[in-house]
Structure formats: structure tokens, C-alpha cells
Design a protein around this motif. Structure first.
Motif, mmCIF file in Angstrom:
data_model
loop_
_atom_site.group_PDB
_atom_site.id
_atom_site.type_symbol
_atom_site.label_atom_id
_atom_site.label_comp_id
_atom_site.label_asym_id
_atom_site.label_seq_id
_atom_site.Cartn_x
_atom_site.Cartn_y
_atom_site.Cartn_z
ATOM 1 N N THR A 55 0.817 -1.211 0.000
ATOM 2 C CA THR A 55 0.000 0.000 0.000
ATOM 3 C C THR A 55 0.851 1.262 0.000
ATOM 4 O O THR A 55 0.532 2.246 -0.686
ATOM 5 C CB THR A 55 -0.930 0.010 1.222
ATOM 6 O OG1 THR A 55 -1.724 -1.184 1.218
ATOM 7 C CG2 THR A 55 -1.851 1.215 1.192
ATOM 8 N N LEU A 56 1.952 1.239 0.748
ATOM 9 C CA LEU A 56 2.828 2.417 0.792
ATOM 10 C C LEU A 56 3.395 2.718 -0.590
ATOM 11 O O LEU A 56 3.391 3.864 -1.050
ATOM 12 C CB LEU A 56 3.957 2.195 1.797
ATOM 13 C CG LEU A 56 4.963 3.350 1.940
ATOM 14 C CD1 LEU A 56 4.246 4.611 2.425
ATOM 15 C CD2 LEU A 56 6.092 2.954 2.886
ATOM 16 N N GLY A 57 3.878 1.686 -1.265
ATOM 17 C CA GLY A 57 4.415 1.874 -2.607
ATOM 18 C C GLY A 57 3.347 2.329 -3.588
ATOM 19 O O GLY A 57 3.588 3.209 -4.428
ATOM 20 N N ALA A 58 2.149 1.725 -3.482
ATOM 21 C CA ALA A 58 1.049 2.090 -4.381
ATOM 22 C C ALA A 58 0.578 3.516 -4.147
ATOM 23 O O ALA A 58 -0.042 4.121 -5.025
ATOM 24 C CB ALA A 58 -0.115 1.117 -4.201
ATOM 25 N N THR A 59 0.839 4.072 -2.968
ATOM 26 C CA THR A 59 0.478 5.455 -2.669
ATOM 27 C C THR A 59 1.559 6.427 -3.124
ATOM 28 O O THR A 59 1.260 7.492 -3.684
ATOM 29 C CB THR A 59 0.259 5.630 -1.154
ATOM 30 O OG1 THR A 59 -0.736 4.696 -0.709
ATOM 31 C CG2 THR A 59 -0.202 7.048 -0.835
ATOM 32 N N CYS A 60 2.812 6.053 -2.920
ATOM 33 C CA CYS A 60 3.924 6.973 -3.213
ATOM 34 C C CYS A 60 4.321 6.983 -4.693
ATOM 35 O O CYS A 60 4.622 8.047 -5.252
ATOM 36 C CB CYS A 60 5.137 6.602 -2.365
ATOM 37 S SG CYS A 60 4.877 6.800 -0.591
ATOM 38 N N ILE A 61 4.319 5.813 -5.327
ATOM 39 C CA ILE A 61 4.793 5.730 -6.714
ATOM 40 C C ILE A 61 3.991 6.608 -7.660
ATOM 41 O O ILE A 61 4.572 7.326 -8.489
ATOM 42 C CB ILE A 61 4.828 4.259 -7.183
ATOM 43 C CG1 ILE A 61 5.911 3.497 -6.415
ATOM 44 C CG2 ILE A 61 5.090 4.170 -8.678
ATOM 45 C CD1 ILE A 61 5.952 2.010 -6.699
#
Length: 457
Positions: A55-61
Motif C-alpha cells: 500500500t505504501l508503494g502504491a500510494t507513493c509511486i
């Protein structure tokens, strides 16, 4: 054919209307959407392993990658061209928008869509889906490239200033990023009306941010128009070489002729794109088509990242011309040729084996049997390393950057990024294959211990 296209067009407008109603009057159709969500929650795949940082990557990318594209283009146009410059080069807001940019982006998408629908080339079947069916795909990407080349030639003859693409790079990138977000949102919302067997397991987790990024639906279509397959090779890939050509024409405007370095960059990358489209059928067996859903990850990569970061070397040479000796050019051409040979031969061998393992060119290769009934190659190119095509890809990437000299890091961004990408992609493929083939994959790894670089990695 006209009736089929009419039905497809009607389905397209119906979907767009649903999405527009939801965005504008979400309350009024909330109940229908809520029912689809409840249905989805019963069908989701809770055990799907999350990738790209979850989720963190899907939010930041989706935030940082678009900013990266714009930042690289700004640095490329600056006199210093230093990626380490602080504070970073920031353009005035006026340079980020031009009313011509959305016209060009949407017109380009429409033009390539028209080429996609033309009854030229052959029609091929994809891999077997969960429900046992196979989708059909038009194999006419190379035709689209050739027609585009004819149109570019005609445009030059008519006096169109193709070098103006250099001034439009930032506005075009902004518009391409906007289209990526809008298309991803459309795909995410429409995926709740797709049957369960049409969903991609990796993007069907129940987490909205993650599923938006990865893509819920495996093969979203409007009638027979496959959105993922179209975006994979058409607008972004062909757009990349058009941008390169625009940079070459800009250099001609500034210096009365194209430099040897610019010609090499254009030639190498045109060969790569032409090869991909000539062998378009091979993409039907790749991870992007077979495994990954069509969400922001692929949409942004296809429509914004590829055309505007892969063309950095050509854009760099417009502002920072480089002299290249004949000996240096010969060495770079040799490196690119070696990389292309490895890339093409290994990919052709893999694709032929997947489609027909009894073909004379692959029938004598040594294999390992798996519990799924498929066999793993342990000789030929795929007995040298597990991903010889990646090795060829990286050699070509280096050859594309070397004409830009050694005084700046920016032209080598592609090499660094692509190395990280392919190592990460190899790790993803490793996990999928180990889960799919079990002990047979362990045996294969013992037989072929090196992943990409022989005796190194």
C-alpha cells in the motif's frame, strides 16, 4: 466489421457515461456501486502477495514517478544538466502548459487507435485464460509504425516544424500523465463490472489504492479493442521514436545538420522499437499480458514513462551536443549489435518453445519436466543464464547512453533505472516460477545458477 465497431463504440460510451455519472453524481448511483463492491469483497483474493512496497508503494509511486519524469525533462533542458543540482531546476508554471499539447496527445491516441482497428496483418490468439478461452489480438503494430513513418515524411515535406516537439516536451508530458491517471481511474471503476475470472489475482486484494495501482482487470476491453495490449506497444513506443525524431530535427534547426551521436541514438532506438513491433506476437506470452492487471503501473509506464524518459538521450543532445570519433562510434555500434543479437535470439527461442516445443529449432533443446505439464529449458540461451534477454537489453541500454559522453550522469539514468527494473522484474518472475513449478524450478536454478550476468549475478 462496421457493426462490430459500432457495438464497441456504444459500449465505450456506455462505460464512459457510468464513470462520469459516478464522478459527478456519486450519491445517485451509490447503491449500485455499493452492490458491486459487496460482490467484489466476496470474490477478492486475500492471499495475493503484495508487490512494489504494498500500500505504501502504491500510494507513493503515482506521486513520485510523474514528478520524476518532469524533473528529468527540466534537468535535461538546463545548461548544467546535473541531476545532483540543489535546489533542483524548476520551470515556471507557464512552461508546463500549452493548449496544443492535449490536442496532440489525444489526436495521437486516436490516430494509433485507428491504425489498431485497420484490417491489416494477421490475428493471433493469446494464452489460455482462467475460463479456458483465448482472446484474439491484431498483429499490425509494425504496419502502424510504417504508416506513421510515411505520415512523418509527408509532414516534413509540407514544412511542419517537427523540431517544435522539443519546446512541447514538458506540456506533452503533463498531458500524458493526466491521461494516465484518468484512464487508470476509468479502468478501476469499470473493473467492478467485470466477471471474477477476468480479474488479475495480483490486483484483486480489496485495497483500493493497491488495486488501482496494480490493476484489477487482466484484459480490459471495449468490444474487441484490448486496452492493455494497445497501450503496451502502440502510442508510447511509437511516440518514443517520434519524439526522438523531433529532437533530431531540432538539432538540424540549431546546427544545420544532425550529429553522429544523435543519429546513433535515433538509429539504435528505432531498431529496438521496430523489432518489438515486428515481433509483436511475442508480447502475448510476457508477464505484462499474461499475469499483471491493467492499472496505473502499466498505464503510466506505457503512456508517460516510456516516451518521455526513454527519449532523454536525444533530448539531452539537443542542448549538450557531443562529438564522436569514428572509432568510438564503431565500438558503440558493435556493443549495441551484440546486445541486440543476444536479446533477439534468446527471446525468439523462448517464444518459439512456448508456442510449439516440437518445432525443429527448439525440439533438441534439453528441458526439465514440471508438475504443470510444461517443461523448462536448461540449454541453449536459457541454459546460459535465466534471463539472457535481460542481458541483451542492458548491453543495448549502455550503447544508447555512450554517445552522450561521460561528462553528465543524466544520459545514464536509463541504464541505472533499467538495471534496477530488470533485477526487480527478475525477482518477481523468480517468485512466480517457484510458486508455479515448485521442485522443478529448484532443479532448474541448480542447473542454471546465474540470473542475468554470467559468473557475476
Amino acid at each position: 466489421m462496421g457493426h462490430v465497431r459500432g457495438v464497441a463504440l456504444g459500449q465505450f460510451y456506455a462505460r464512459v457515461l457510468i464513470v462520469a455519472l459516478y464522478l459527478l453524481f456519486g450519491v445517485s448511483i451509490h447503491e449500485e456501486y455499493r452492490r458491486q463492491i459487496m460482490k467484489f469483497n466476496k470474490q477478492k483474493s486475500p492471499q495475493a502477495e503484495k508487490e512494489f512496497g504494498g500500500t505504501l508503494g502504491a500510494t507513493c509511486i503515482p506521486v513520485f514517478l510523474p514528478l520524476t519524469v518532469l524533473y528529468l525533462l527540466c534537468v535535461c533542458r538546463s545548461p548544467v544538466a546535473s541531476v545532483l543540482q540543489w535546489p533542483p531546476v524548476l520551470p515556471p508554471t507557464a512552461q508546463l502548459w500549452d493548449p496544443l499539447a492535449p490536442v496532440l496527445i489525444l489526436g495521437w491516441m486516436a490516430l494509433q487507435s485507428f491504425f489498431y482497428l485497420l484490417p491489416m496483418g494477421k490475428v493471433s490468439e493469446g494464452m489460455v485464460l482462467k475460463d479456458g478461452s483465448r482472446l484474439k489480438y491484431p498483429i499490425n503494430g509494425f504496419h502502424a509504425l510504417c504508416i506513421t513513418a510515411v505520415l512523418l515524411t509527408l509532414s516534413l515535406w509540407l514544412g511542419m516544424p517537427l523540431g517544435y516537439l522539443f519546446e512541447l516536451l514538458l506540456p506533452l508530458a503533463v498531458c500524458a500523465i493526466g491521461v494516465s491517471f484518468l484512464l487508470s481511474l476509468y479502468l478501476y471503476i469499470c473493473s467492478f463490472w467485470a466477471p471474477h475470472h477476468a480479474l488479475a489475482q495480483g490486483g484483486n486484494t480489496g485495497n483500493p489504492l493497491y488495486d488501482f495501482f496494480m490493476g484489477r482487470e487482466l484484459n480490459p476491453r471495449i468490444g474487441s479493442f484490448d486496452l492493455k495490449y494497445f497501450c503496451e506497444l502502440r502510442p508510447g513506443l511509437i511516440g518514443w521514436v517520434v519524439i526522438n525524431f523531433g529532437m533530431l530535427m531540432k538539432e538540424v534547426e540549431l546546427r544545420d545538420s544532425a550529429s553522429l551521436a544523435m543519429i546513433l541514438v535515433n538509429g539504435f532506438q528505432l531498431l529496438y522499437v521496430a523489432d518489438a513491433l515486428w515481433n509483436e506476437e511475442a508480447v502475448l506470452t510476457t508477464m505484462d499480458i499474461v499475469h499483471d492487471g491493467f492499472g496505473f503501473m502499466l498505464v503510466f509506464g506505457d503512456l508517460a514513462w516510456v516516451p518521455f524518459t526513454y527519449s532523454l538521450q536525444a533530448a539531452f543532445l539537443v542542448v549538450h551536443p557531443q562529438s564522436l570519433s569514428l572509432l568510438g562510434a564503431t565500438a558503440i555500434v558493435t556493443l549495441n549489435g551484440a546486445g541486440y543479437y543476444i536479446f533477439r535470439k534468446s527471446n525468439s527461442q523462448k517464444n518459439q518453445f512456448r508456442r510449439d516445443p516440437t518445432h525443429p529449432s527448439v525440439a533438441n533443446l534439453e528441458t526439465i519436466a514440471t508438475a504443470t505439464g510444461k517443461r523448462l529449458l536448461v540449454s541453449g540461451w536459457w541454459g546460459l543464464v535465466r534471463h539472457p534477454n535481460y542481458l541483451g537489453d542492458l548491453l543495448m541500454a549502455l550503447a544508447w547512453s555512450l554517445p552522450c559522453g561521460f561528462n553528465h550522469l543524466l544520459p545514464y539514468f536509463y541504464v541505472v533505472y533499467f538495471t534496477v527494473l530488470l533485477i526487480h522484474r527478475e525477482a518477481r518472475d523468480e517468485r512466480h516460477c517457484r510458486a508455479k513449478y515448485g521442485l522443478a524450478w529448484d532443479s532448474y536454478c541448480r542447473r542454471v545458477p546465474y540470473r542475468i550476468f554470467p559468473y557475476i549475478y
